[in-house]
Design an enzyme around this catalytic site. Structure first.
Site, PDB file in Angstrom:
ATOM      1  N   HIS A  61       0.855  -1.187   0.000  1.00 20.05           N
ATOM      2  CA  HIS A  61       0.000   0.000   0.000  1.00 20.05           C
ATOM      3  C   HIS A  61       0.893   1.239   0.000  1.00 20.05           C
ATOM      4  CE1 HIS A  61      -4.022  -1.715   0.326  1.00 20.05           C
ATOM      5  NE2 HIS A  61      -3.464  -2.671   1.051  1.00 20.05           N
ATOM      6  N   HIS A  95       0.853  -8.293  -1.040  1.00 16.33           N
ATOM      7  CA  HIS A  95       0.177  -8.521  -2.324  1.00 16.33           C
ATOM      8  C   HIS A  95       0.851  -7.762  -3.470  1.00 16.33           C
ATOM      9  CE1 HIS A  95      -2.004  -4.939  -1.051  1.00 16.33           C
ATOM     10  NE2 HIS A  95      -2.865  -5.606  -0.309  1.00 16.33           N
ATOM     11  N   ASN A 139      -0.455  -5.189  -6.392  1.00 12.53           N
ATOM     12  CA  ASN A 139      -1.654  -4.469  -5.958  1.00 12.53           C
ATOM     13  C   ASN A 139      -1.302  -3.384  -4.950  1.00 12.53           C
ATOM     14  OD1 ASN A 139      -2.829  -7.685  -6.158  1.00 12.53           O
ATOM     15  ND2 ASN A 139      -3.717  -6.096  -7.437  1.00 12.53           N
ATOM     16  N   ALA A 140      -1.935  -2.208  -5.117  1.00 11.78           N
ATOM     17  CA  ALA A 140      -1.735  -1.069  -4.221  1.00 11.78           C
ATOM     18  C   ALA A 140      -0.284  -0.602  -4.202  1.00 11.78           C
ATOM     19  CB  ALA A 140      -2.223  -1.385  -2.805  1.00 11.78           C
ATOM     20  N   ARG A 177      11.604   3.003 -17.233  1.00 11.18           N
ATOM     21  CA  ARG A 177      12.513   4.066 -16.806  1.00 11.18           C
ATOM     22  C   ARG A 177      12.426   4.294 -15.298  1.00 11.18           C
ATOM     23  NH1 ARG A 177      10.620   6.509 -21.689  1.00 11.18           N
ATOM     24  NH2 ARG A 177      12.264   6.519 -23.290  1.00 11.18           N
ATOM     25  N   GLY A 215      -7.682 -14.532 -10.161  1.00  7.61           N
ATOM     26  CA  GLY A 215      -8.144 -14.165 -11.490  1.00  7.61           C
ATOM     27  C   GLY A 215      -8.663 -12.746 -11.584  1.00  7.61           C
ATOM     28  N   ASP A 253      -6.034 -12.892   0.993  1.00  4.18           N
ATOM     29  CA  ASP A 253      -6.554 -11.546   1.279  1.00  4.18           C
ATOM     30  C   ASP A 253      -8.073 -11.615   1.445  1.00  4.18           C
ATOM     31  OD1 ASP A 253      -6.309  -8.837   1.824  1.00  4.18           O
ATOM     32  OD2 ASP A 253      -6.346  -8.227  -0.273  1.00  4.18           O
ATOM     33  N   ILE A 308     -11.036  -2.483  -5.277  1.00  6.81           N
ATOM     34  CA  ILE A 308     -11.077  -3.872  -4.839  1.00  6.81           C
ATOM     35  C   ILE A 308     -10.848  -3.912  -3.333  1.00  6.81           C
ATOM     36  CG2 ILE A 308      -9.941  -6.124  -4.990  1.00  6.81           C
ATOM     37  CD1 ILE A 308      -9.304  -5.541  -7.880  1.00  6.81           C
ATOM     38  N   ALA A 309     -11.668  -4.681  -2.634  1.00 11.64           N
ATOM     39  CA  ALA A 309     -11.629  -4.719  -1.168  1.00 11.64           C
ATOM     40  C   ALA A 309     -11.369  -6.146  -0.692  1.00 11.64           C
ATOM     41  CB  ALA A 309     -12.941  -4.199  -0.585  1.00 11.64           C
TER      42      ALA A 309
END
EC number: 3.5.1.25
Length: 377
Positions: free
Chosen positions: A188, A209, A212-213, A220, A242, A267, A301-302
């Site tokens: 995150h 993860h 993600n986040a 570059r 997926g 998650d 997405i949660a």
């Protein structure tokens, strides 16, 4: 009490062999090839793999670990065990200091019972720009003093904390976590490549993860993904549902990091096992549609509604992993992250009899925890 499982295809990180294994007092005492030397319970040629180990899980079956409600937590653990996860670490989300202390103190009781393998603070020390399903009003700069209080509340069971290394106070908090025996994870985060390297040098050893986040790969400006994948000290979490990550990017990560530095996670949130509808993750409203959990406000997405057996099957079918490699990323590597590989994570003499029996199409047909059947094959 002794039990022999016979007529099994036993899967280890080193390969697959037809054979048998014997369990006594919750531990594996013998692993053999060919026919069992005496009577046993035949599993009919099905695969036997070690129990899955999930180091990033927010709940399931309507239960949410962030609430700190013990009955809910027990229901969540039970749901995931039926799907083959015999070891679960409870992940919390960003919240007020008081509520985090309360949840950690409550969940420590389940750790002491052996129901949970530890507590993971995913927040509040994360980037507002990459906060995902975390409440942005509750984010704050990393504080070694506050984190020390959270560790104290967990009574020795806090195992991981996710931190954005670019934030003020982050590197000192990472160092404190490591000194307390807590894994520091980068996630995150809006950090660039160099800031991520700084976090790793301070002691961060897990990528929360991966992909993600966090900023995407750039040729570059390589960003955090390149730093985390490239460093041999870092284990990368991957959500293989997926939705979170395309199979091609999963293959890329697994090829670069290898199964020894790749850990499948779910998650999972409270909706797991229940279906579509409205739920809550921490203080945030979540709507699940077609199995995908997203914030009601904003649509981020949660978490997921994933279980580890599904992630395992997808790793073989969609990503192209061999069964031994899938066993490593679902069991042995996350067990090593937790420092428990001497007890769980693979099928070997002396280890806990945490086992999953899988059909030819890799569906769970039986689960054993410490030598006792959760579901019989």
């Amino acid at each position: 009490m002794s039990l022999t499982l016979a007529d099994a295809r036993i899967v280890t990180p080193g390969g697959i062999h037809e054979g048998w294994l014997t369990i006594e007092d919750g531990r594996i005492t013998h692993v053999g090839h060919g026919s069992a030397p005496g009577p046993g319970l035949s599993v009919g040629g099905r695969h036997v793999v070690p129990g899955f180990v999930d180091i990033h899980n927010h709940g399931g079956a309507g239960g949410s670990f962030p609430t700190g409600e013990l009955d809910q937590a027990r229901e969540a653990v039970a749901l995931h065990r039926r799907h083959g996860t015999t070891t679960t670490m409870a992940s919390l989300v960003t919240d007020s200091p008081e509520r985090l202390v309360r949840a950690a103190s409550a969940l420590a009781e389940l750790c002491e019972e052996g129901l949970l393998a530890g507590i993971h603070f995913e927040g509040p020390y994360i980037s507002r720009a990459r906060c995902g399903a975390h409440d942005p009003t509750l984010l704050r700069e990393p504080s070694p003093q506050e984190f020390a209080e959270l560790v104290k509340a967990g009574r020795g069971h806090v195992r991981m904390v996710t931190i954005a290394p670019e934030l003020p106070g982050a590197l000192d908090t990472i160092r404190l976590a490591v000194s307390e025996g807590v894994l520091a994870a980068v996630g995150h985060s809006d950090a660039g490549y160099e800031q991520t390297i700084d976090g790793i040098e301070a002691g961060a050893s897990v990528a929360t993860h991966l992909y993600n986040a966090m900023a995407p790969l750039g040729h570059r400006a390589p960003g955090p993904i390149a730093a985390l994948l490239d460093d041999e000290r870092v284990t990368t979490e991957l959500i293989n549902d997926g939705v979170h990550v395309h199979p091609a990017m999963l293959r890329l990560a697994c090829e670069v990091a290898g199964p020894g530095r790749t850990a499948l996670i779910t998650d999972a949130m409270s909706a797991t096992g229940l279906g579509d509808g409205d739920y809550v993750l921490g203080s945030m409203g979540v709507r699940v549609h077609d199995g995908v959990a997203r914030l009601v406000e904003g649509g981020s997405i949660a978490g997921s509604t994933l279980t580890m057996d599904v992630a395992f099957r997808r790793s073989v079918r969609e990503v192209g992993m061999s069964l031994p490699d899938a066993v490593q990323v679902a069991s042995l590597t996350p067990a090593r992250v937790l420092g428990l590989a001497d007890r769980i994570g693979s099928i070997a003499v002396g280890k806990a009899a945490d086992l999953v029996v899988l059909s030819d199409d890799l569906e769970v047909t039986g689960v054993m925890k410490d030598g006792d059947w959760v579901t019989e094959p």
